[in-house]
Write a protein that holds these residues in place. Structure first.
Motif, PDB file in Angstrom:
ATOM      1  N   ARG A  22       0.820  -1.209   0.000  1.00 49.94           N
ATOM      2  CA  ARG A  22       0.000   0.000   0.000  1.00 49.94           C
ATOM      3  C   ARG A  22       0.853   1.257   0.000  1.00 49.94           C
ATOM      4  O   ARG A  22       0.412   2.314  -0.384  1.00 49.94           O
ATOM      5  CB  ARG A  22      -0.925  -0.008   1.219  1.00 49.94           C
ATOM      6  CG  ARG A  22      -2.171  -0.808   0.933  1.00 49.94           C
ATOM      7  CD  ARG A  22      -3.195  -0.664   2.048  1.00 49.94           C
ATOM      8  NE  ARG A  22      -3.678  -1.991   2.373  1.00 49.94           N
ATOM      9  CZ  ARG A  22      -3.374  -2.660   3.469  1.00 49.94           C
ATOM     10  NH1 ARG A  22      -2.601  -2.094   4.382  1.00 49.94           N
ATOM     11  NH2 ARG A  22      -3.833  -3.861   3.672  1.00 49.94           N
ATOM     12  N   ARG A  23       2.090   1.105   0.450  1.00 46.32           N
ATOM     13  CA  ARG A  23       2.939   2.300   0.547  1.00 46.32           C
ATOM     14  C   ARG A  23       3.914   2.447  -0.616  1.00 46.32           C
ATOM     15  O   ARG A  23       4.357   3.522  -0.923  1.00 46.32           O
ATOM     16  CB  ARG A  23       3.695   2.261   1.877  1.00 46.32           C
ATOM     17  CG  ARG A  23       2.850   2.809   3.015  1.00 46.32           C
ATOM     18  CD  ARG A  23       3.595   2.737   4.306  1.00 46.32           C
ATOM     19  NE  ARG A  23       3.549   1.395   4.871  1.00 46.32           N
ATOM     20  CZ  ARG A  23       4.460   0.899   5.683  1.00 46.32           C
ATOM     21  NH1 ARG A  23       5.510   1.610   5.988  1.00 46.32           N
ATOM     22  NH2 ARG A  23       4.328  -0.304   6.170  1.00 46.32           N
ATOM     23  N   VAL A  24       4.246   1.311  -1.250  1.00 48.33           N
ATOM     24  CA  VAL A  24       5.218   1.391  -2.342  1.00 48.33           C
ATOM     25  C   VAL A  24       4.476   1.359  -3.672  1.00 48.33           C
ATOM     26  O   VAL A  24       3.727   0.426  -3.953  1.00 48.33           O
ATOM     27  CB  VAL A  24       6.195   0.202  -2.271  1.00 48.33           C
ATOM     28  CG1 VAL A  24       7.223   0.299  -3.382  1.00 48.33           C
ATOM     29  CG2 VAL A  24       6.868   0.165  -0.911  1.00 48.33           C
ATOM     30  N   ALA A  25       4.693   2.403  -4.485  1.00 48.70           N
ATOM     31  CA  ALA A  25       4.048   2.440  -5.795  1.00 48.70           C
ATOM     32  C   ALA A  25       4.732   1.447  -6.721  1.00 48.70           C
ATOM     33  O   ALA A  25       5.903   1.138  -6.573  1.00 48.70           O
ATOM     34  CB  ALA A  25       4.112   3.845  -6.367  1.00 48.70           C
ATOM     35  N   ILE A  26       3.965   0.963  -7.698  1.00 50.61           N
ATOM     36  CA  ILE A  26       4.467  -0.123  -8.535  1.00 50.61           C
ATOM     37  C   ILE A  26       5.614   0.339  -9.435  1.00 50.61           C
ATOM     38  O   ILE A  26       6.577  -0.396  -9.647  1.00 50.61           O
ATOM     39  CB  ILE A  26       3.301  -0.733  -9.361  1.00 50.61           C
ATOM     40  CG1 ILE A  26       3.743  -1.977 -10.099  1.00 50.61           C
ATOM     41  CG2 ILE A  26       2.688   0.257 -10.306  1.00 50.61           C
ATOM     42  CD1 ILE A  26       3.819  -3.191  -9.243  1.00 50.61           C
ATOM     43  N   THR A  27       5.537   1.587  -9.937  1.00 57.10           N
ATOM     44  CA  THR A  27       6.569   2.024 -10.881  1.00 57.10           C
ATOM     45  C   THR A  27       7.956   2.085 -10.237  1.00 57.10           C
ATOM     46  O   THR A  27       8.892   1.466 -10.753  1.00 57.10           O
ATOM     47  CB  THR A  27       6.189   3.380 -11.498  1.00 57.10           C
ATOM     48  OG1 THR A  27       4.793   3.374 -11.773  1.00 57.10           O
ATOM     49  CG2 THR A  27       6.967   3.642 -12.760  1.00 57.10           C
ATOM     50  N   PRO A  28       8.117   2.812  -9.144  1.00 59.80           N
ATOM     51  CA  PRO A  28       9.457   2.805  -8.541  1.00 59.80           C
ATOM     52  C   PRO A  28       9.880   1.418  -8.070  1.00 59.80           C
ATOM     53  O   PRO A  28      11.073   1.077  -8.153  1.00 59.80           O
ATOM     54  CB  PRO A  28       9.320   3.749  -7.337  1.00 59.80           C
ATOM     55  CG  PRO A  28       7.869   3.982  -7.149  1.00 59.80           C
ATOM     56  CD  PRO A  28       7.189   3.705  -8.437  1.00 59.80           C
ATOM     57  N   TYR A  86       5.258   0.614 -15.491  1.00 56.06           N
ATOM     58  CA  TYR A  86       4.366   1.556 -16.155  1.00 56.06           C
ATOM     59  C   TYR A  86       3.065   0.887 -16.550  1.00 56.06           C
ATOM     60  O   TYR A  86       2.001   1.481 -16.531  1.00 56.06           O
ATOM     61  CB  TYR A  86       5.049   2.127 -17.410  1.00 56.06           C
ATOM     62  CG  TYR A  86       6.214   3.020 -17.064  1.00 56.06           C
ATOM     63  CD1 TYR A  86       6.017   4.368 -16.766  1.00 56.06           C
ATOM     64  CD2 TYR A  86       7.498   2.515 -17.025  1.00 56.06           C
ATOM     65  CE1 TYR A  86       7.081   5.194 -16.440  1.00 56.06           C
ATOM     66  CE2 TYR A  86       8.572   3.321 -16.701  1.00 56.06           C
ATOM     67  CZ  TYR A  86       8.357   4.663 -16.405  1.00 56.06           C
ATOM     68  OH  TYR A  86       9.400   5.470 -16.082  1.00 56.06           O
ATOM     69  N   TYR A  87       3.183  -0.372 -16.954  1.00 47.61           N
ATOM     70  CA  TYR A  87       2.009  -1.084 -17.439  1.00 47.61           C
ATOM     71  C   TYR A  87       0.914  -1.129 -16.378  1.00 47.61           C
ATOM     72  O   TYR A  87      -0.264  -1.039 -16.668  1.00 47.61           O
ATOM     73  CB  TYR A  87       2.422  -2.499 -17.844  1.00 47.61           C
ATOM     74  CG  TYR A  87       1.314  -3.316 -18.484  1.00 47.61           C
ATOM     75  CD1 TYR A  87       0.984  -3.140 -19.818  1.00 47.61           C
ATOM     76  CD2 TYR A  87       0.613  -4.262 -17.745  1.00 47.61           C
ATOM     77  CE1 TYR A  87      -0.015  -3.880 -20.412  1.00 47.61           C
ATOM     78  CE2 TYR A  87      -0.394  -5.018 -18.328  1.00 47.61           C
ATOM     79  CZ  TYR A  87      -0.706  -4.816 -19.666  1.00 47.61           C
ATOM     80  OH  TYR A  87      -1.708  -5.558 -20.246  1.00 47.61           O
ATOM     81  N   PHE A  88       1.327  -1.308 -15.115  1.00 45.39           N
ATOM     82  CA  PHE A  88       0.337  -1.419 -14.046  1.00 45.39           C
ATOM     83  C   PHE A  88       0.074  -0.090 -13.339  1.00 45.39           C
ATOM     84  O   PHE A  88      -0.646  -0.036 -12.361  1.00 45.39           O
ATOM     85  CB  PHE A  88       0.778  -2.466 -13.025  1.00 45.39           C
ATOM     86  CG  PHE A  88       0.663  -3.868 -13.544  1.00 45.39           C
ATOM     87  CD1 PHE A  88      -0.584  -4.425 -13.746  1.00 45.39           C
ATOM     88  CD2 PHE A  88       1.781  -4.608 -13.844  1.00 45.39           C
ATOM     89  CE1 PHE A  88      -0.704  -5.712 -14.250  1.00 45.39           C
ATOM     90  CE2 PHE A  88       1.667  -5.898 -14.341  1.00 45.39           C
ATOM     91  CZ  PHE A  88       0.429  -6.448 -14.547  1.00 45.39           C
ATOM     92  N   GLN A  89       0.704   0.970 -13.863  1.00 45.21           N
ATOM     93  CA  GLN A  89       0.525   2.268 -13.237  1.00 45.21           C
ATOM     94  C   GLN A  89      -0.954   2.656 -13.261  1.00 45.21           C
ATOM     95  O   GLN A  89      -1.625   2.473 -14.279  1.00 45.21           O
ATOM     96  CB  GLN A  89       1.330   3.310 -14.014  1.00 45.21           C
ATOM     97  CG  GLN A  89       1.770   4.470 -13.187  1.00 45.21           C
ATOM     98  CD  GLN A  89       2.702   5.350 -14.000  1.00 45.21           C
ATOM     99  OE1 GLN A  89       2.585   5.442 -15.214  1.00 45.21           O
ATOM    100  NE2 GLN A  89       3.643   5.978 -13.315  1.00 45.21           N
ATOM    101  N   GLY A  90      -1.410   3.166 -12.144  1.00 41.98           N
ATOM    102  CA  GLY A  90      -2.787   3.640 -12.121  1.00 41.98           C
ATOM    103  C   GLY A  90      -3.799   2.526 -11.890  1.00 41.98           C
ATOM    104  O   GLY A  90      -4.998   2.747 -11.888  1.00 41.98           O
TER     105      GLY A  90
END
Lengths: 510, 963
Positions: free
Chosen positions: B31-37, B108-112
């Motif tokens: 929940r805290r770590v975004a997928i892109t980074p 990027y693919y899973f961003q958002g």
């Protein structure tokens, strides 16, 4: 080590059972006592195994000091010790599962005492060196198991238990007739003595008028115990209804009593008749693999599926025993141990899912989609499923690889081909079960007159505990990644089984 | 310095990254770590692996290799070993290189998307570790372990969108087909190891001659090829690949085009020096490879889905590679390595672009796309370059791949008949591939937008950069004529697969020659079709799904399911059927055993010899009468319709047996038989009283109304079993003088060693006391079982048994039988019987060791008296009058006493259950004939246990119930 060490794995649960009964007014104490007793017993059987593995010859204890062949002896040889450690490890997990279970049957005052006598029956059957005593231990085992099942929460528990008792009585009758026939022919009940006398009398003479019949009857006995086709009928009906903690024992370690029997028959009692027994074992093993695999695909209940899967898995073991080369026997032992661990874990996982399903059953229609709320169980189930299908890095792969390898080295091409083709069935039913429970959305169903719509099906927030199957799956992975100790042990067992003479000498004294 | 110990490092890096990703997935970190980074960070792992592998190149240049191994299962001669040579390096670099891009791109693919997609990265990285393991394996078992790892992770990735039924079906199909192949592969590899004598590739590659000469060669080759063909989607197992396109696009790009599907190619190339060069090898690989090439090229053209088109073109290229391995000429292996690299580069780029298109527009349907070049210029550029390479046009690397392929097909070493066909097929496939590439680029990016609802936006730079890199490489490798490093690298790979040196130059222009001419033909034909693509595709659509071969898979699966439901029908739930089948099988086994082994015949003489003494004795007549009683009663139980009557008749049979025992003479056994028979009759009757009348009537019907076939079947089985058991008994009685090993010992030692005059008593309590201990345990278990079942389970379950409390049971509650107050005489009798029974019991226990009678009999006798009390006084009063009768406790204490007794004996006499006479030991003055010994205590324990269990049963069954 004093020879009485061989008695401890039997004596501890046997003594603990009445004490547990006396504790029935205090359920928590009773459960704790049962866990402690089983754990202590496991320690004693592990000590036994360690001792026998290190020193070689078996520990022989003459009960009451009446030496073989006059009294009853307990014989802790390497094979028995391995079976006992395997059985008691799984039994301990079973008790742990029961402690964390919400089934009503677990709360009945007699549950833990009977679970302990179940352990007594199984352990004793592995350890005794006397054929009649084996019969008595088998009765202890059967009645404990049947009663535990008759008391299941499932309304079909009593019916399942009735079938189990009837079919087991058939096996008991066969065993008794076999024991009688052998006693008439050889005048002894001691297995080592029998082996020596059978080997001493040349085949086909009137000295052994009933030998052939006795072999057939013993085969029937052990086929019922191991649920070998066409003597398997108690098994699927049993597992769908039995309490999870009990069915997890029956389909994993209790069926191994038959495997143990086949090993003793072919290596100790009737090595000269091996050429006639072996093709039957191979043929029935293959039939079991095919029939069990297909039926597991065709059934509509996760526990039943796993019960059928046991038919198939026992089939592999039978085939290996039938091949009978040193590597094949080692493979049979490896398969036996590994299957016990994974099958008990899988049945517990199916029971775990059922315990949180809207209606307490493992029918696929009911448990479909409820896995979503329990991903950890899903991961464990997937690993267990891989082990059943023989996929690395689980212990199931080691089992399958050693069986295949022993088949290749024995150049048994046709059997291998059939085993290979039928292996795909495992992959099908395991994958489908996994997908149904964890991935597919729930569908509506009607169970016992109550109808549930798809959108109101939700997993209950609480259910059985996951500790026991998690520990077992951990063992499944550990033995898949680091199989050396088990393989070494199995090779040692196989070497030990290579010749009956040391066993006979150790029991009868030279 | 390069050390082989670094070989596991690339795999370890991927695993470590997978572990990090799993930690994010499974904890609240997601929940805290975004997928892109997260993805960008994790991409460092494959990057490090890539660099490491590059750094290792000098160590393996020129046909050298590195190997590393650690013992795994020494008893089976198995090690986990890794191996890096040119071939491994080519694949490992592709895996780690494309891996960097794919992991990066996934971010990027899973961003958002709200989902917890660290799961995806975990599976992807686990796959990468497995795939690196496959291509770097130094041993067939190691290879297989990782091979299966790729199958499982592929399953998880294809079915990643678990809610989508198509995804689940695709995942299942992929696992079914590759898993099935895996089984064959394992068998094949084990056979190879069996022939070669070791599982390591080093040994196997050195035993080529032995392998090819072995009679097992065809079988093992077919098995391994089956495994490799399924994995590499060769016809007709290719069907799983298009359906695997349900995977998220980064996974498709990675697994299902660049790497995993090449595992089969890799394996065959790896084994070529050992197994290749034979006619079978040639025809197998060429045949399936060429067929796959053609099928893939043809079916790809039919697709409307971007990814479906790419999947079929992948199938086609995999066929080309497989066919190349089948050729025993050096240029084929040059074609192979160039194809592998070229395909990995352009296909991963195209897949990733397809992912971008899907991501940005929301569709992959060629019929809805079009005119996106303006909105997505960067993606268009990438797709254009990669598409040219796919089409095999100069100056791209793909052109070179096609040229070498054509050069191989026209090589003079290939027999002309084969060569012509191969060339024709290659040209056709080349033309079709060009059309596919054209479709892909033009229908997506060129022309006018076909669907007003479809709008494109350019992807973030980080996203399109991922496909741009391999696309750029396609261009650079084509343009820069023959960079030496790359050529040498590829030559090294080809050499490892071919077994001898292979010359590789990467010059695009090799002069005017046949391959170039064929290439031009292919391009011309391709352009011709491309121009008429609408018409061609329309015609192809008419053929329907017939050439999709998916229906074969469906039929196979349906067939298995049909067989499966057939198999389960055997388990119909009827105990009768089960028992019939089992009895019949048991009889069959016995007949087989007898026919194999033979049994002595029973003749009149043997009968007379064996049974004469039995008949001639004085008691012969009495014996005959008892026997008649047993047989008659047994027969009557079958005929009698009323259950009560049957129970009573059965009791008569038991008493007849008791009489036979007494005449034997075995008075001990006879006595036990009498009391047990009585007790079991009492219990059965009590149990019957608890059943409602209707249910009992139903049971009669079930028993007596049977169809004729069932009746005949049952009769036949009964007769069969009867014949077997009777003959068994007769043979046992007549065959020869029966000798028992232990009997003389018992006779000699009963008195001196156990102090028992009575041998039976000594056997029961001493020689085989352990059996007795267990038997009373069984008896106790039975008591506990009845208690639990009726007191707990029947109450919790919806109990149909106790719905209408039957009259008899109701009357048992207060006043005796029939509800009538029992007469004072019966009362007095009861009052006398119990104490009397107790006295008898005590004498039994005290003197049982010397005389007939024992603790068991004692327990049963008291229980019978207790049963009489229940009947006379009714349940409640009897309970009140017997406050000391705490059945549970008595049962438990009895068992405990027996065990403690055994343990005490072990302490004193050194052996559990050994006879110890405390009286003698302590010099106690005891009455004559009585002794205070472990035997006495054991008898007491038996009596207590039996009384406890029996009274528990009586108590439970006599309980009037709550209602």
């Amino acid at each position: 080590m004093p020879p009485s060490l061989v008695l401890l794995p039997v004596l501890i649960p046997l003594a603990a059972a009445p004490v547990a009964l006396l504790l029935s007014a205090r359920p928590r104490w009773q459960a704790g006592w049962a866990v402690g007793a089983m754990a202590t017993s496991l320690v004693s059987s592990a000590l036994l195994l360690a001792h026998v593995w290190r020193s070689g010859p078996p520990l022989v204890l003459a009960m009451g000091g009446w030496r073989a062949p006059f009294g009853i002896v307990l014989v802790g040889d390497l094979l028995s010790a391995v079976m006992v450690v395997m059985a008691q490890s799984v039994l301990l997990a079973g008790i742990l599962y029961a402690v964390g279970s919400r089934e009503k049957v677990v709360a009945y005052p007699t549950f833990y005492p009977l679970f302990l006598t179940l352990a007594v029956g199984l352990t004793g059957a592995f350890l005794t060196g006397d054929l009649f005593n084996l019969f008595v231990f088998a009765e202890v085992l059967v009645f404990s198991g049947a009663i535990l099942t008759a008391n299941a929460d499932d309304p079909y528990g009593t019916e399942a238990a009735l079938k189990y008792v009837y079919i087991s009585l058939l096996a008991s009758a066969a065993l008794l007739l076999a024991v009688g026939s052998l006693y008439v022919a050889y005048g002894t009940l001691n297995m080592a003595d029998l082996a020596a006398r059978i080997a001493a009398s040349p085949a086909g003479t009137s000295d052994q008028p009933l030998l052939g019949v006795a072999v057939a009857l013993l085969l029937v006995t052990f086929m019922v115990k191991s649920a070998v086709f066409p003597f398997h009928f108690w098994q699927p009906d049993f597992h769908a209804a039995a309490p999870t903690a009990v069915s997890a024992m029956l389909s994993s370690v209790v069926v191994k009593l038959g495997v143990y029997g086949f090993l003793r028959m072919t290596t100790l009692l009737f090595p000269a008749q091996r050429p006639q027994i072996a093709p039957l074992l191979v043929a029935l093993g293959i039939v079991g693999v095919v029939y069990g695999g297909l039926s597991a695909i065709g059934t509509h209940n996760a526990k039943r599926m796993l019960a059928y899967s046991t038919l198939a898995q026992i089939g592999f073991i039978l085939v290996a025993i039938g091949w009978g080369t040193p590597l094949a026997l080692a493979a049979a032992v490896i398969f036996t141990v590994n299957h016990s661990l994974v099958k008990s874990a899988m049945l517990m996982l199916a029971g775990f899912v059922a315990s949180r399903a809207p209606v307490k059953t493992a029918a696929f229609a009911v448990v479909q989609g409820v896995g979503k709320a329990m991903p950890a169980a899903g991961a464990l189930f997937l690993v267990g499923g891989m082990a059943l299908a023989g996929i690395p890095p689980t212990n199931g792969f080691i089992s399958k690889m050693t069986v295949f390898r022993s088949g290749v080295e024995a150049e048994q091409w046709w059997a291998l081909l059939l085993l290979g083709v039928a292996s795909i069935f495992t992959l099908i039913y395991v994958t489908r079960a996994f997908m149904r429970i964890w991935w597919q959305p729930p569908v509506g169903f009607t169970y016992a007159g109550k109808t549930f719509a798809a959108d109101e099906i939700k997993a209950k927030p609480y259910g059985d505990r996951l500790l026991a199957p998690a520990l077992l799956i951990l063992a499944v992975l550990a033995l898949g990644l680091w199989p050396t100790p088990l393989v070494d042990l199995a090779m040692a067992v196989s070497r030990w089984l290579g010749s009956p003479a040391p066993y006979i000498a150790a029991v009868l004294g030279s | 310095m390069m050390t082989p110990a670094l070989l596991p490092l690339p795999i370890a890096l991927a695993l470590a990254a997978a572990a990090v990703s799993a930690a994010v997935w499974l904890t609240s970190l997601h929940r805290r770590v975004a997928i892109t980074p997260l993805a960008q960070g994790l991409a460092a792992a494959p990057l490090a692996a890539f660099v490491l592998l590059l750094w290792m190149q000098p160590a393996i240049a020129g046909g050298k290799s590195l190997s590393w191994s650690v013992p795994w299962i020494p008893a089976l001669g198995l090690s986990l070993s890794l191996y890096l040579d040119g071939l491994s390096a080519l694949f490992a670099l592709i895996v780690s290189g494309i891996g960097v891009l794919v992991v990066w791109y996934s971010g990027y693919y899973f961003q958002g998307d709200d989902g917890n997609h660290a799961r995806f990265l975990t599976f992807l990285l686990l796959f990468m570790a497995s795939m690196l393991g496959v291509v770097m394996a130094g041993d067939v078992i190691t290879l297989f372990i990782f091979w299966e790892g790729t199958s499982i992770t592929s399953f998880l990735l294809v079915a990643y969108k678990t809610k989508d039924p198509q995804a689940r079906a695709g995942g299942f199909q992929a696992l079914f087909i590759t898993g099935g192949g895996g089984i064959a592969l394992l068998a094949g590899l084990l056979m190879v190891a069996h022939v070669a004598g070791d599982t390591s590739f080093a040994t196997i590659l050195a035993s080529g001659e032995a392998l090819r000469a072995s009679p097992l060669y065809p079988a093992l080759l077919l098995l391994i090829a089956f495994g490799a063909f399924t994995k590499s989607a060769q016809f007709p197992a290719h069907i799983w690949l298009p359906r695997a396109m349900t995977a998220p696009t980064p996974a498709s790009a990675f697994l299902h085009s660049a790497t995993m599907v090449k595992a089969g190619i890799f394996l065959m190339a790896r084994l070529n020096p050992a197994l290749g060069g034979t006619d079978l090898w040639f025809s197998l690989l060429t045949g399936f490879g060429m067929a796959t090439m053609l099928i893939g090229a043809y079916l790809g053209l039919k697709q409307n889905d971007l990814k479906g088109l790419l999947a079929y073109s992948t199938v086609s290229q995999l066929g080309v590679m497989m066919a190349m391995i089948g050729q025993n000429i050096d240029i084929a292996f040059k074609a192979l390595v160039i194809s592998v690299l070229a395909h990995a580069l352009y296909k991963s780029a195209l897949f990733l672009v397809a992912g971008i298109v899907d991501h940005e527009t929301g569709t992959r349907d060629l019929r809805r796309l079009g005119g996106l070049r303006r909105a997505m210029p960067a993606s268009f550029a990438v797709a254009f370059v990669a598409g040219l390479s796919m089409a095999g046009l100069p100056p791209l690397f793909g052109f070179l791949a096609k040229e070498t392929l054509l050069a191989t097909t026209t090589h003079p070493n290939v027999p002309p008949s084969v060569s012509n066909v191969m060339a024709l097929l290659a040209v056709t496939a080349g033309a079709l591939l060009l059309v596919q590439a054209g479709l892909l680029v033009t229908d997506t990016f060129l022309g006018r937008p076909r669907d007003p609802d479809v709008h494109g936006h350019e992807a973030p730079t980080g996203m399109w950069l991922a496909p741009a890199i391999p696309a750029a490489f396609s261009l650079v490798l084509g343009l820069a004529p023959g960079p030496r490093v790359v050529a040498d690298f590829l030559a090294n790979a080809a050499q490892a697969a071919y077994g001898e040196k292979v010359k590789v130059s990467l010059a695009l222009w090799t002069g005017l020659n046949v391959p170039l001419a064929l290439s031009l033909v292919a391009i011309a034909v391709g352009l011709l079709i491309f121009v008429n693509r609408t018409r061609v595709r329309g015609m192809m659509a008419l053929t329907g799904d017939r050439w999709g071969f998916q229906h074969i898979y469906n039929d196979v699966l349906r067939g298995i399911d049909r067989l499966a439901s057939l198999a389960t029908q055997l388990q119909g739930g009827k105990l009768r059927t089960y028992l019939a089948i089992m009895l019949a099988s048991a009889l069959l086994l016995i007949v087989a055993a007898v026919s194999l082994h033979g049994v002595p015949l029973i003749t009149a003489e043997t009968m007379r010899a064996g049974l004469g003494s039995v008949v001639d004795e004085e008691v012969g007549l009495l014996r005959a009468l008892a026997l008649l009683m047993v047989v008659g009663s047994a027969a009557a139980t079958i005929v009698l319709r009323r259950d009560f009557a049957a129970v009573i008749v059965m009791a008569a049979a038991g008493l007849g047996i008791a009489l036979l025992m007494v005449l034997e003479p075995a008075p001990d056994v006879g006595l036990v038989q009498v009391v047990v028979d009585t007790l079991s009759t009492v219990i059965l009757v009590l149990a019957l009283t608890r059943l409602p009348r209707q249910q009992r009537e139903r049971a009669y019907e079930l028993n007596f109304v049977q169809s004729r076939p069932a009746l005949i079947r049952n009769a036949a089985l009964a007769v069969g079993v009867g014949v077997v058991v009777t003959s068994l008994t007769l043979i046992a009685l007549t065959s020869r003088p029966r000798l028992s090993v232990p009997t003389p010992f018992f006779e000699a030692n009963a008195k001196p060693l156990t102090g028992a005059k009575d041998i039976v008593g000594a056997v029961v309590v001493d020689f085989r006391g352990f059996d007795t201990l267990l038997e009373i345990t069984v008896f106790a278990i039975a008591g506990l079982g009845i208690y639990t079942l009726l007191r707990y389970t029947a109450r919790t379950a919806e109990d149909h048994v106790a719905e209408a409390p039957p009259t008899l049971a109701r009357h048992l509650r207060s006043r005796g039988i029939g509800g009538l107050p029992t007469s004072p005489f019966v009362h007095a009798l009861a009052l006398v019987v119990l104490p009397l029974a107790m006295i008898v019991a005590v004498t039994h226990v005290l003197y049982g060791h010397d005389q007939p009678g024992d603790g068991f009999t004692a327990g049963v006798i008291v229980s019978l008296a207790v049963a009489f009390w229940y009947v006379v006084f009714g349940y409640e009063e009897a309970k009140a009058r017997l406050p000391w009768l705490k059945s549970h406790r008595m049962l438990a204490l009895g068992l405990l006493l027996a065990i403690v007794n055994a343990a005490v004996a072990a302490l004193i006499a050194g052996s559990p259950m050994a006879p110890v006479d405390f009286g003698k030991m302590l010099g106690l003055p005891l009455p004559a004939g009585m002794n205070l010994s472990t035997s006495f205590l054991f008898e007491l324990a038996i009596g207590l246990t039996v009384l406890g269990s029996a009274s528990l049963m009586l108590d439970t069954l006599g309980h009037p119930g709550d209602r």
